[in-house]
Enzyme design. Structure first.
Site, PDB file in Angstrom:
ATOM      1  CD1 TRP A 180      -2.763   1.644   0.600  1.00 49.44           C
ATOM      2  CD2 TRP A 180      -1.407   2.364   2.223  1.00 49.44           C
ATOM      3  NE1 TRP A 180      -3.184   2.896   0.950  1.00 49.44           N
ATOM      4  CE2 TRP A 180      -2.361   3.368   1.949  1.00 49.44           C
ATOM      5  CE3 TRP A 180      -0.439   2.598   3.199  1.00 49.44           C
ATOM      6  CZ2 TRP A 180      -2.392   4.588   2.632  1.00 49.44           C
ATOM      7  CZ3 TRP A 180      -0.460   3.809   3.877  1.00 49.44           C
ATOM      8  CH2 TRP A 180      -1.440   4.787   3.586  1.00 49.44           C
ATOM      9  CG  ASP A 460     -11.530   2.750  -2.422  1.00 50.56           C
ATOM     10  OD1 ASP A 460     -10.658   1.881  -2.586  1.00 50.56           O
ATOM     11  OD2 ASP A 460     -11.305   3.871  -1.934  1.00 50.56           O
ATOM     12  CG  ASP A 530      -4.692   5.415  -1.150  1.00 47.76           C
ATOM     13  OD1 ASP A 530      -5.382   5.734  -2.139  1.00 47.76           O
ATOM     14  OD2 ASP A 530      -5.129   4.728  -0.220  1.00 47.76           O
TER      15      ASP A 530
HETATM   16  C1  GLA Z   1      -9.008   4.605  -0.219  1.00 43.75           C
HETATM   17  C2  GLA Z   1      -8.745   5.343  -1.528  1.00 43.75           C
HETATM   18  C3  GLA Z   1      -8.622   6.824  -1.248  1.00 43.75           C
HETATM   19  C4  GLA Z   1      -9.895   7.313  -0.594  1.00 43.75           C
HETATM   20  C5  GLA Z   1     -10.173   6.512   0.670  1.00 43.75           C
HETATM   21  C6  GLA Z   1     -11.525   6.860   1.239  1.00 43.75           C
HETATM   22  O1  GLA Z   1      -7.910   4.630   0.605  1.00 43.75           O
HETATM   23  O2  GLA Z   1      -7.625   4.825  -2.175  1.00 43.75           O
HETATM   24  O3  GLA Z   1      -8.367   7.532  -2.437  1.00 43.75           O
HETATM   25  O4  GLA Z   1     -10.953   7.195  -1.500  1.00 43.75           O
HETATM   26  O5  GLA Z   1     -10.157   5.106   0.425  1.00 43.75           O
HETATM   27  O6  GLA Z   1     -11.806   6.159   2.390  1.00 43.75           O
END
Ligand code: GLA
Length: 721
Positions: A180, A460, A530
């Site tokens: 991650w 998601d 992310d």
């Molecule tokens: C994940 C996504 C982020 C965001 C969060 C929201 O981590 O990758 O971009 O949308 O969830 O909880």
């Protein structure tokens, strides 16, 4: 006389040889003397009359070497003395586990070929499907396993295909690994005797390995040179790809459903279809291999292939607001986003159920009445009035134990009854293999899309599986969850896409945890990570680009210092990093200065001018940022070669060394190109106009100095005199 359609697949009945010629590639296999399907050639295209036949067994006479193992088979059962990775392993009800697959018949079609194999003693059939993309030479292979016996059997391993490379000792394997917020690190290692397994045991694609590989003969520092065999699996569940060099230095790549914890009970008359394993060959190095894949994704994989839509400029509220979304806050952000040229406003997590943080509400997909007292309509109307379309975040496959849905249906989560349920981010995974769960998901999404004018879903998926139990079915069917879950996921996506053809979807899984050719068949783009630190993104985006096109790679400009490393970078650096992909903005616009807005507007305008080249063009990775490189340079050239954009990045100047000279690639040597520096870049002593030949051979000197510096240059051709 009507011209006969030229099919890329030929069968020669004398030599019993199948031969596929497409683009610059030839692939051939034959029915050998034992009636096995044996690979005989995979490489650069050869002349149509060239002889192709089964090569003799490389070693004869050793009692430890059975032909089943030493023959490079297209698709082998585990049986008859098979010591290398088989494609298919079956246990019959009487305990017999011998499966020897021999050629039975074949059918040639316009787009490809189906060869049927049959076990030598049981009525187990395997249809091998081959599809051919004539433009790129990329082949698609999958298998359908059919039980025509009178009893159920258990499939314990089912690959889509084995890909056999010419015998050799000088292969380098490339693969992507990560975690991650640190996806897509490129790994390179020699292929040695033994086996390397790339896999996910997580129920979905995973951040840790991506289902892509490339094997290069030798190891070239030049991205554009050398022979490369590459492939990618079209599957978003647990998977494995094994790269194996056997005792005779034969190399085979076998991939499909994960071989770990797999079991599928195939009842009489039933069939199991494997995912498609795509593979191709490039004689233009790894650079050529990734351009073939990019082209293939656009023309054959993406939902609107062969003409997928260009990605709009997105604004997403996540990094600005976290879970604290409400009508007025979102409307304020929307107005600011529209002022810099954003085309799509996306409201992220936090809008539904009793969602205040990540502890509750997943599963309760009603609009939160405190945050949006009049539903989503006022916000959506406002976004439309600002000239943008509206997108919304959802995470359909998950449930928080603190939710109405879980209180009502605790049995819907994957679990082993009576055993602890491991939470991650305070959530559990719904068992989408169940029909009731599938129906629930489709229903709430259908409701959301039919009642609101939504153009885009950010879909998601924020954790991996644990305790993958499915107690509602018989114990010998429970492991089918690995297959049925993903089939239902694809089924829902397909149903939504056909009912709402204008709605686009992004695949996100805590960043890049679900990026593969399977999900890309149903989604228009992916969120690669992310991690939005613009420097970290250079390596993530570089790794990503080996397998996937910049046109599906979303890249937001966010705030500085960035939350990941607390690193500060200029707004121009951040924009240039993101402009290598599909540009978006994820910053807290409420805190931007007028200068930030002015710069953002300028960069977004520039991006719109180069968007098609970046998203759809030919990508050249001129200097890789991997392995602690001080530099990073990419270039994208439009398909008509009239435009090229060069992005250059410097990590830190050291000892006053100048930036290495940069040589463009892929231009038309005879076209004249004008140079235009982007943003703060200066052209220094470079000419304003010169030929493609000049830019490719003389190159350009970039005068970046300092830390985290970036510059971009545009070349545009004149009409020929
Ligand atoms: C994940 C996504 C982020 C965001 C969060 C929201 O981590 O990758 O971009 O949308 O969830 O909880």
């Amino acid at each position: 006389m009507r011209a006969q359609a030229v099919t890329p697949v030929q069968f020669n009945p004398q030599s019993r040889t199948f031969r596929i010629d497409a683009s610059d590639m030839t692939y051939a296999f034959a029915i050998n003397e034992r009636n096995e399907l044996q690979t005989i050639y995979w490489g650069r295209r050869i002349a149509s009359g060239d002889p192709l036949s089964v090569s003799k067994a490389p070693v004869r006479g050793a009692s430890f070497d059975t032909p089943a193992s030493t023959t490079q088979q297209e698709y082998s059962g585990w049986g008859g003395g098979m010591y290398v990775e088989p494609a298919l392993k079956i246990t019959f009800p009487d305990g017999n586990r011998n499966l020897v697959l021999h050629y039975l018949s074949h059918v040639l079609s316009n787009g490809g070929l189906t060869v049927t194999l049959k076990d030598i003693s049981q009525d187990v059939f395997v249809e091998l499907n081959y599809t051919v993309d004539t433009a790129t030479g990329i082949l698609g292979r999958s298998a359908v396993i059919i039980n025509r016996t009178k009893l159920p059997l258990t499939i314990e391993q089912a690959a889509s295909a084995s890909w056999n490379l010419p015998r050799g000792m000088d292969y380098t394997l490339r693969y992507l690994s990560g975690r991650w917020a640190a996806e897509d690190t490129m790994n390179e290692e020699n292929v040695r005797p033994g086996k390397t397994v790339l896999e996910s045991r997580r129920g979905s694609t995973g951040h840790q390995n991506n289902p892509w590989f490339a094997i290069e003969r030798g190891s070239s520092d030049d991205e554009e040179a050398g022979q490369v065999w590459f492939g990618a699996l079209s599957w978003s569940g647990s998977w494995s790809i094994s790269v194996e060099q056997d005792q005779l230095r034969q190399v085979r790549v076998t991939g499909g459903f994960s071989t770990f914890d797999f079991a599928y009970r195939l009842d009489p008359g039933e069939r199991l279809r494997t995912p498609i394993f795509y593979a191709g060959y490039s004689s233009n190095g790894i650079g050529g291999a990734s351009r073939l894949l990019h082209r293939f994704e656009f023309t054959k994989i993406l939902p609107h292939a062969p003409e997928p839509h260009l990605r709009p400029i997105v604004y997403d509220s996540w990094e600005a607001t976290g879970f604290k979304v409400d009508e007025s806050g979102q409307e304020e952000l929307a107005a600011k986003a529209a002022s810099i040229g954003v085309e799509r406003f996306v409201m992220d997590d936090g809008w539904f159920g009793q969602r205040k943080d990540d502890h509750a509400a997943l599963g309760d997909w009603y609009v939160n009445p405190e945050k949006f007292p009049n539903g989503l309509k006022p916000l959506i109307d406002k976004v439309h009035s600002l000239g943008m379309d509206f997108g919304l975040w959802v995470e359909p496959e998950m449930v928080n134990p603190d939710s109405d849905l879980y209180r009502k249906h605790p049995e819907w989560a994957l679990n082993f009854p009576g055993m602890p349920r491991s939470e991650a981010r305070n959530q559990l995974v719904l068992n989408l293999a169940r029909k009731d769960v599938r129906d629930y998901l489709f229903h709430f999404l259908d409701d959301l899309l039919s009642k609101n004018d939504i153009a885009f879903l950010k879909w998601d998926y924020n954790r991996n599986w644990s305790e993958p139990g499915w107690d509602a079915v018989a114990s010998d069917k429970q492991k089918e969850v690995y297959v049925k879950y993903v089939e239902n996921l694809y089924g829902i996506l397909e149903q939504l896409r056909s009912k709402y053809p204008h709605v686009e979807i992004e695949s996100c899984s805590g960043g890049g945890g679900r990026v593969d050719l399977g999900i890309l068949g149903y989604t228009d783009e992916v969120w690669p990570s992310d991690n939005t630190d613009p420097f970290d993104r250079l390596t993530i985006q570089d790794g990503f680009s080996y397998a996937y096109a910049p046109g599906v790679m979303m890249a937001w400009v966010t705030d500085s210092p960035n939350w990941v490393n607390n690193r500060s970078t200029s707004i121009e650096y951040r924009f240039l990093s993101s402009m290598q992909g599909s540009l978006g903005v994820g910053a807290n616009l409420a805190e931007w200065t007028p200068a930030d807005f002015a710069k953002a507007k300028e960069m977004i305008e520039t991006y719109k001018h180069i968007r098609e080249t970046v998203q759809r063009g030919s990508l050249y990775r001129l200097i890789s940022p991997q392995h602690d490189s001080q530099y990073s340079v990419t270039e994208s050239v439009s398909l008509d070669k009239k435009q090229a954009i060069l992005f250059t990045f410097l990590h830190s100047s050291q000892k006053n060394y100048p930036f290495p000279r940069v040589f463009f690639r892929g231009l038309d040597p005879d076209k004249q190109y004008h140079l235009r520096p982007i943003g703060n870049a200066t052209k220094e002593d470079a000419p304003e106009v010169a030929s493609g030949r000049y830019w490719m051979n003389r190159g350009i000197d970039v005068t970046l100095r300092g830390d985290f510096q970036a510059a971009a240059f545009l070349l545009e051709s004149e009409a020929p005199q």
